[in-house]
Design a protein around this motif. Sequence first.
Motif, PDB file in Angstrom:
ATOM      1  N   LEU A   1      31.019  67.053  36.149  1.00 25.42           N
ATOM      2  CA  LEU A   1      29.951  67.564  37.009  1.00 25.42           C
ATOM      3  C   LEU A   1      28.616  66.865  36.724  1.00 25.42           C
ATOM      4  O   LEU A   1      27.858  66.554  37.637  1.00 25.42           O
ATOM      5  N   ILE A   2      28.336  66.622  35.452  1.00 23.33           N
ATOM      6  CA  ILE A   2      27.108  65.914  35.081  1.00 23.33           C
ATOM      7  C   ILE A   2      27.127  64.498  35.649  1.00 23.33           C
ATOM      8  O   ILE A   2      26.140  64.030  36.215  1.00 23.33           O
ATOM      9  N   PHE A   3      28.246  63.820  35.508  1.00 25.30           N
ATOM     10  CA  PHE A   3      28.367  62.457  36.016  1.00 25.30           C
ATOM     11  C   PHE A   3      28.237  62.452  37.541  1.00 25.30           C
ATOM     12  O   PHE A   3      27.576  61.606  38.113  1.00 25.30           O
ATOM     13  N   ARG A   4      28.867  63.407  38.190  1.00 23.58           N
ATOM     14  CA  ARG A   4      28.836  63.486  39.658  1.00 23.58           C
ATOM     15  C   ARG A   4      27.409  63.722  40.153  1.00 23.58           C
ATOM     16  O   ARG A   4      26.965  63.129  41.106  1.00 23.58           O
TER      17      ARG A   4
ATOM     18  N   LEU B   1      39.375  70.820  28.268  1.00 20.29           N
ATOM     19  CA  LEU B   1      39.329  70.815  29.730  1.00 20.29           C
ATOM     20  C   LEU B   1      37.976  71.276  30.255  1.00 20.29           C
ATOM     21  O   LEU B   1      37.452  70.724  31.229  1.00 20.29           O
ATOM     22  N   CYS B   2      37.393  72.283  29.623  1.00 19.72           N
ATOM     23  CA  CYS B   2      36.066  72.749  30.037  1.00 19.72           C
ATOM     24  C   CYS B   2      35.015  71.663  29.807  1.00 19.72           C
ATOM     25  O   CYS B   2      34.152  71.433  30.665  1.00 19.72           O
ATOM     26  N   CYS B   3      35.069  71.006  28.667  1.00 14.31           N
ATOM     27  CA  CYS B   3      34.113  69.922  28.383  1.00 14.31           C
ATOM     28  C   CYS B   3      34.302  68.763  29.356  1.00 14.31           C
ATOM     29  O   CYS B   3      33.318  68.177  29.821  1.00 14.31           O
ATOM     30  N   ALA B   4      35.533  68.422  29.670  1.00 18.86           N
ATOM     31  CA  ALA B   4      35.794  67.339  30.621  1.00 18.86           C
ATOM     32  C   ALA B   4      35.263  67.706  31.998  1.00 18.86           C
ATOM     33  O   ALA B   4      34.666  66.872  32.686  1.00 18.86           O
TER      34      ALA B   4
ATOM     35  N   GLY C   1      46.520  76.396  24.405  1.00 20.24           N
ATOM     36  CA  GLY C   1      45.749  76.906  23.283  1.00 20.24           C
ATOM     37  C   GLY C   1      44.261  76.741  23.470  1.00 20.24           C
ATOM     38  O   GLY C   1      43.764  76.260  24.494  1.00 20.24           O
ATOM     39  N   ARG C   2      43.546  77.151  22.461  1.00 15.04           N
ATOM     40  CA  ARG C   2      42.091  77.179  22.491  1.00 15.04           C
ATOM     41  C   ARG C   2      41.490  75.785  22.645  1.00 15.04           C
ATOM     42  O   ARG C   2      40.579  75.567  23.435  1.00 15.04           O
ATOM     43  N   PHE C   3      41.988  74.813  21.893  1.00 13.65           N
ATOM     44  CA  PHE C   3      41.387  73.488  21.925  1.00 13.65           C
ATOM     45  C   PHE C   3      41.695  72.750  23.226  1.00 13.65           C
ATOM     46  O   PHE C   3      40.875  71.960  23.697  1.00 13.65           O
ATOM     47  N   LEU C   4      42.839  73.023  23.830  1.00 14.34           N
ATOM     48  CA  LEU C   4      43.132  72.433  25.139  1.00 14.34           C
ATOM     49  C   LEU C   4      42.158  72.983  26.176  1.00 14.34           C
ATOM     50  O   LEU C   4      41.597  72.224  26.975  1.00 14.34           O
ATOM     51  N   ASN C   5      41.933  74.279  26.151  1.00 16.25           N
ATOM     52  CA  ASN C   5      40.987  74.889  27.090  1.00 16.25           C
ATOM     53  C   ASN C   5      39.575  74.361  26.862  1.00 16.25           C
ATOM     54  O   ASN C   5      38.851  74.075  27.823  1.00 16.25           O
TER      55      ASN C   5
END
Length: 59
Positions: free
Chosen positions: A52-55, A44-47, A37-41
């Motif tokens: 990437l920011i942390f890396r 996952l996008c936010c994670a 669903g929308r909130f899972l996607n």
Amino acid sequence: MSERIPAQSIETVDPRKAFCVTPCKAGGPIHTHSVNGRFLNLRLCCAGLLFLIFRHATL
């Protein structure tokens, strides 16, 4: 997640103290539920973005 896990009422020595047991405690099979669903996607996008920011910050 509107579905509830079915429970069974088990008779005890004292019938006034009946209790419920979930399938995992009763030895029954446990089935997983696929999630989509929308909130899972969105999660996952936010994670992925945070990863990437942390890396980039640790390089």
